[in-house]
Motif scaffolding. Structure first.
Motif, PDB file in Angstrom:
ATOM      1  N   LEU A 106       1.770  29.721   1.136  1.00  0.00           N
ATOM      2  CA  LEU A 106       1.663  30.728   0.184  1.00  0.00           C
ATOM      3  C   LEU A 106       0.722  32.129   0.387  1.00  0.00           C
ATOM      4  CD1 LEU A 106       2.658  28.237  -2.748  1.00  0.00           C
ATOM      5  CD2 LEU A 106       4.368  29.569  -1.286  1.00  0.00           C
ATOM      6  N   TYR A 107      -0.708  31.736   0.790  1.00  0.00           N
ATOM      7  CA  TYR A 107      -1.500  32.798   0.714  1.00  0.00           C
ATOM      8  C   TYR A 107      -1.570  33.306   2.065  1.00  0.00           C
ATOM      9  CZ  TYR A 107      -3.127  31.704  -3.966  1.00  0.00           C
ATOM     10  OH  TYR A 107      -3.182  31.535  -5.359  1.00  0.00           O
ATOM     11  N   HIS A 108      -0.825  33.083   3.042  1.00  0.00           N
ATOM     12  CA  HIS A 108      -0.788  33.518   4.544  1.00  0.00           C
ATOM     13  C   HIS A 108      -2.042  33.353   5.118  1.00  0.00           C
ATOM     14  CE1 HIS A 108       3.186  35.229   3.322  1.00  0.00           C
ATOM     15  NE2 HIS A 108       2.639  35.633   2.326  1.00  0.00           N
ATOM     16  N   LEU A 109      -2.802  32.250   4.897  1.00  0.00           N
ATOM     17  CA  LEU A 109      -3.928  32.058   5.397  1.00  0.00           C
ATOM     18  C   LEU A 109      -3.526  31.256   6.831  1.00  0.00           C
ATOM     19  CD1 LEU A 109      -5.567  30.170   2.560  1.00  0.00           C
ATOM     20  CD2 LEU A 109      -6.053  32.425   3.250  1.00  0.00           C
ATOM     21  N   PRO A 110      -4.676  31.514   7.722  1.00  0.00           N
ATOM     22  CA  PRO A 110      -4.424  30.888   9.258  1.00  0.00           C
ATOM     23  C   PRO A 110      -3.928  29.623   9.165  1.00  0.00           C
ATOM     24  CG  PRO A 110      -6.406  32.338   9.231  1.00  0.00           C
ATOM     25  CD  PRO A 110      -6.075  32.118   7.467  1.00  0.00           C
ATOM     26  N   ALA A 111      -3.057  29.313  10.033  1.00  0.00           N
ATOM     27  CA  ALA A 111      -2.673  27.637  10.022  1.00  0.00           C
ATOM     28  C   ALA A 111      -3.612  26.739  10.670  1.00  0.00           C
ATOM     29  CB  ALA A 111      -1.337  27.690  10.980  1.00  0.00           C
ATOM     30  N   GLU A 112      -4.688  27.266  11.452  1.00  0.00           N
ATOM     31  CA  GLU A 112      -5.465  26.512  12.448  1.00  0.00           C
ATOM     32  C   GLU A 112      -6.432  25.668  11.201  1.00  0.00           C
ATOM     33  OE1 GLU A 112      -8.768  26.536  16.056  1.00  0.00           O
ATOM     34  OE2 GLU A 112      -7.551  28.595  15.282  1.00  0.00           O
ATOM     35  N   PRO A 113      -7.002  26.126  10.364  1.00  0.00           N
ATOM     36  CA  PRO A 113      -7.883  25.635   9.472  1.00  0.00           C
ATOM     37  C   PRO A 113      -7.087  24.273   8.642  1.00  0.00           C
ATOM     38  CG  PRO A 113      -8.418  27.809   9.244  1.00  0.00           C
ATOM     39  CD  PRO A 113      -7.182  27.890  10.119  1.00  0.00           C
ATOM     40  N   ALA A 114      -5.901  24.792   8.395  1.00  0.00           N
ATOM     41  CA  ALA A 114      -4.918  23.909   7.576  1.00  0.00           C
ATOM     42  C   ALA A 114      -4.941  22.643   8.444  1.00  0.00           C
ATOM     43  CB  ALA A 114      -3.741  24.525   7.088  1.00  0.00           C
ATOM     44  N   ILE A 115      -4.494  22.777   9.785  1.00  0.00           N
ATOM     45  CA  ILE A 115      -4.344  21.806  10.731  1.00  0.00           C
ATOM     46  C   ILE A 115      -5.753  20.860  10.820  1.00  0.00           C
ATOM     47  CG2 ILE A 115      -3.721  21.154  12.890  1.00  0.00           C
ATOM     48  CD1 ILE A 115      -1.950  23.705  13.117  1.00  0.00           C
TER      49      ILE A 115
ATOM     50  N   SER B 258       0.711  -1.081   0.034  1.00  0.00           N
ATOM     51  CA  SER B 258      -0.065   0.002  -0.038  1.00  0.00           C
ATOM     52  C   SER B 258       0.890   1.157  -0.149  1.00  0.00           C
ATOM     53  CB  SER B 258      -1.193  -0.103   1.189  1.00  0.00           C
ATOM     54  OG  SER B 258      -1.707  -1.004   1.563  1.00  0.00           O
ATOM     55  N   ARG B 259       2.262   1.145  -0.411  1.00  0.00           N
ATOM     56  CA  ARG B 259       2.773   2.329  -0.410  1.00  0.00           C
ATOM     57  C   ARG B 259       2.708   3.587  -1.152  1.00  0.00           C
ATOM     58  NH1 ARG B 259       5.704  -1.823  -2.763  1.00  0.00           N
ATOM     59  NH2 ARG B 259       6.390  -1.435  -4.805  1.00  0.00           N
ATOM     60  N   LEU B 260       2.088   3.193  -2.263  1.00  0.00           N
ATOM     61  CA  LEU B 260       1.482   4.283  -3.307  1.00  0.00           C
ATOM     62  C   LEU B 260       0.153   4.893  -2.658  1.00  0.00           C
ATOM     63  CD1 LEU B 260       1.750   2.382  -6.816  1.00  0.00           C
ATOM     64  CD2 LEU B 260       3.224   4.320  -5.686  1.00  0.00           C
ATOM     65  N   TYR B 261      -0.499   4.059  -2.029  1.00  0.00           N
ATOM     66  CA  TYR B 261      -1.769   4.758  -1.346  1.00  0.00           C
ATOM     67  C   TYR B 261      -1.239   5.573   0.043  1.00  0.00           C
ATOM     68  CZ  TYR B 261      -5.911   4.996   1.595  1.00  0.00           C
ATOM     69  OH  TYR B 261      -7.042   5.608   2.595  1.00  0.00           O
ATOM     70  N   LEU B 262      -0.201   5.114   0.411  1.00  0.00           N
ATOM     71  CA  LEU B 262       0.149   5.960   1.930  1.00  0.00           C
ATOM     72  C   LEU B 262       0.595   7.407   1.141  1.00  0.00           C
ATOM     73  CD1 LEU B 262       2.083   3.354   3.966  1.00  0.00           C
ATOM     74  CD2 LEU B 262       0.076   4.649   4.375  1.00  0.00           C
ATOM     75  N   MET B 263       1.744   7.421   0.136  1.00  0.00           N
ATOM     76  CA  MET B 263       2.022   8.685  -0.586  1.00  0.00           C
ATOM     77  C   MET B 263       0.911   9.365  -1.062  1.00  0.00           C
ATOM     78  SD  MET B 263       5.034   6.863  -2.644  1.00  0.00           S
ATOM     79  CE  MET B 263       5.589   8.541  -3.464  1.00  0.00           C
ATOM     80  N   SER B 264      -0.323   8.760  -1.648  1.00  0.00           N
ATOM     81  CA  SER B 264      -1.314   9.674  -2.127  1.00  0.00           C
ATOM     82  C   SER B 264      -2.193  10.218  -0.841  1.00  0.00           C
ATOM     83  CB  SER B 264      -2.057   8.825  -2.985  1.00  0.00           C
ATOM     84  OG  SER B 264      -2.747   7.800  -2.276  1.00  0.00           O
ATOM     85  N   MET B 265      -1.859   9.549   0.197  1.00  0.00           N
ATOM     86  CA  MET B 265      -2.754   9.926   1.317  1.00  0.00           C
ATOM     87  C   MET B 265      -2.023  11.214   1.851  1.00  0.00           C
ATOM     88  SD  MET B 265      -3.323   8.052   4.793  1.00  0.00           S
ATOM     89  CE  MET B 265      -1.791   7.877   5.507  1.00  0.00           C
ATOM     90  N   LEU B 266      -0.773  11.436   2.009  1.00  0.00           N
ATOM     91  CA  LEU B 266      -0.004  12.443   2.482  1.00  0.00           C
ATOM     92  C   LEU B 266       0.404  13.560   1.530  1.00  0.00           C
ATOM     93  CD1 LEU B 266       2.778  10.339   4.041  1.00  0.00           C
ATOM     94  CD2 LEU B 266       1.109  11.346   5.360  1.00  0.00           C
ATOM     95  N   LEU B 267       0.137  13.279   0.349  1.00  0.00           N
ATOM     96  CA  LEU B 267       0.217  14.335  -0.745  1.00  0.00           C
ATOM     97  C   LEU B 267      -0.649  15.455  -0.536  1.00  0.00           C
ATOM     98  CD1 LEU B 267       1.991  15.122  -3.097  1.00  0.00           C
ATOM     99  CD2 LEU B 267       0.535  14.131  -4.546  1.00  0.00           C
ATOM    100  N   PRO B 268      -2.092  15.278  -0.475  1.00  0.00           N
ATOM    101  CA  PRO B 268      -3.103  16.407  -0.177  1.00  0.00           C
ATOM    102  C   PRO B 268      -2.837  17.430   1.016  1.00  0.00           C
ATOM    103  CG  PRO B 268      -4.060  14.217  -1.006  1.00  0.00           C
ATOM    104  CD  PRO B 268      -2.863  13.847  -0.540  1.00  0.00           C
ATOM    105  N   ALA B 269      -2.491  16.546   2.055  1.00  0.00           N
ATOM    106  CA  ALA B 269      -2.164  17.188   3.277  1.00  0.00           C
ATOM    107  C   ALA B 269      -1.025  18.150   3.153  1.00  0.00           C
ATOM    108  CB  ALA B 269      -1.893  16.179   4.478  1.00  0.00           C
ATOM    109  N   ILE B 270       0.125  17.676   2.258  1.00  0.00           N
ATOM    110  CA  ILE B 270       1.225  18.508   2.284  1.00  0.00           C
ATOM    111  C   ILE B 270       0.945  19.784   1.293  1.00  0.00           C
ATOM    112  CG2 ILE B 270       3.488  18.590   1.085  1.00  0.00           C
ATOM    113  CD1 ILE B 270       3.975  15.925   2.002  1.00  0.00           C
ATOM    114  N   ILE B 271       0.287  19.202   0.301  1.00  0.00           N
ATOM    115  CA  ILE B 271      -0.345  20.423  -0.755  1.00  0.00           C
ATOM    116  C   ILE B 271      -1.019  21.493  -0.170  1.00  0.00           C
ATOM    117  CG2 ILE B 271      -1.635  20.998  -2.811  1.00  0.00           C
ATOM    118  CD1 ILE B 271      -0.847  18.473  -3.825  1.00  0.00           C
ATOM    119  N   THR B 272      -1.933  21.116   0.725  1.00  0.00           N
ATOM    120  CA  THR B 272      -3.039  21.913   1.770  1.00  0.00           C
ATOM    121  C   THR B 272      -1.996  23.069   2.427  1.00  0.00           C
ATOM    122  OG1 THR B 272      -4.802  20.473   1.775  1.00  0.00           O
ATOM    123  CG2 THR B 272      -4.838  22.380   3.185  1.00  0.00           C
ATOM    124  N   GLY B 273      -0.949  22.289   3.068  1.00  0.00           N
ATOM    125  CA  GLY B 273      -0.136  23.050   4.110  1.00  0.00           C
ATOM    126  C   GLY B 273       0.644  24.198   3.189  1.00  0.00           C
TER     127      GLY B 273
END
Length: 327
Positions: free
Chosen positions: A31-40, A11-26
């Motif tokens: 970059l847009y200097h948005l509050p960190a709390e919603p991202a967390i 499931s290593r590809l699934y694990l990578m795809s699971m972490l990628l959206p979280a990284i992109i969101t952060g």
């Protein structure tokens, strides 16, 4: 633990795809200097839901692994225990497994049938050949003094026929065992009587003073084993003789034959193994001791061999303490 590692690797590809959206969101929030709390919150929610999906997948993977393990151990009984396939690929795997299992079972059935037919044929042959052997013995005994050598060779033929029958019978020996109390002395003397002609023709001595024990065993099969041991001892003993005695729940059969090399001793009970000294006699089959070991195991007895090359061999048949009693 191995199952978990195997699943994580799968499931290593699934694990990578699971972490990628979280990284992109952060990154986007940064970059847009948005509050960190919603991202967390979004990241934690995403990781939690993905972890639940991962655990559910692991549960199904582990269940399927255990099912396949059961099938591996008893495929002819448990193929129907597999779950309904979840997709076309899994269905194809199950169909292939069923096909291979059917082929395997057909092959095993054919092999078993062929083996039974072969055993039946050789059993019939061994019994049929006894008739002309008996007739030939009667003819030779009309002038025994002139036919000593022929009678000796005929006795060897009879031994080989009995060995063939013994080999075939040991395949189903459990159904042929009849355990009871027997005189050990009588069993030994019956076999000595069988080989009396060999003792006389080879001018070998015999030291046996009898024994007073009775034994819980099968008279026929123990007699067969003792006969095989006597046959081997006489075959490889050119001068001197044999000594037979019972001591400490053990039957000793000693000879003054050519002995067995130390490197051959560990393998003497293997099927077909003759050793270097055994190869000097082209009539050696390497079956007698193999059969003896197999039969004695079924009888609850044991066998061992002590030997010194050039000096002789001692075969020991060990009986459990409660198998031997005095008259």
């Amino acid at each position: 633990m191995n199952i978990l590692f195997a699943y994580l690797k799968k499931s290593r590809l699934y694990l990578m795809s699971m972490l990628l959206p979280a990284i992109i969101t952060g990154v986007i929030f940064y970059l847009y200097h948005l509050p960190a709390e919603p991202a967390i919150y979004v990241t934690v929610l995403w990781i939690f839901s993905s972890s639940m999906a991962l655990l559910y997948g692991y549960w199904g993977y582990r269940k399927k692994y255990r099912q396949l393990l059961i099938v591996k151990n008893a495929p002819e009984l448990n193929l129907d225990r597999l779950d309904i396939p979840s997709d076309a690929v899994e269905q194809l795997y199950q169909e292939i497994s069923l096909t291979l299992n059917t082929m395997r079972m057909d092959l095993e059935t054919n092999i078993q049938k062929s083996t039974e037919e072969m055993n039946d044929y050789y059993t019939m042959w061994a019994h049929q050949i006894k008739t002309p052997i008996f007739a030939l013995r009667l003819l030779l005994k009309e002038t025994p003094e002139q036919n000593k050598a022929a009678l000796t060779e005929l006795f060897k033929v009879e031994e080989y026929v009995e060995m063939v029958l013994g080999y075939l019978r040991t395949e189903n020996i459990s159904s042929d065992l009849t355990l009871s109390k027997y005189s050990l002395d009588k069993i030994i003397r019956d076999q000595i009587h069988r080989y009396a002609g060999i003792f006389v023709s080879k001018k070998l001595s015999l030291d046996y003073n009898g024994t007073s024990e009775t034994i819980l065993t099968d008279e026929k099969w123990l007699g067969f084993v003792i006969g095989q041991i006597l046959s081997n001892s006489l075959k490889y003993t050119k001068e001197g003789g044999l000594k037979i005695y019972v001591q400490n729940n053990t039957l000793f059969i000693e000879d003054t034959g050519i002995g067995i090399r130390p490197e051959d001793l560990p393998r003497v009970f293997e099927k077909g193994y003759t050793g270097i000294n055994g190869r000097t006699d082209r009539h050696s089959t390497g079956i007698g001791l193999y059969l003896s070991k197999k039969i004695l195991n079924r009888l609850g007895h044991d066998i061992s061999i002590e030997s010194h090359e050039g000096k002789g061999t001692c075969v020991l048949i060990h009986f459990p303490q409660d198998n031997l009693t005095l008259y």
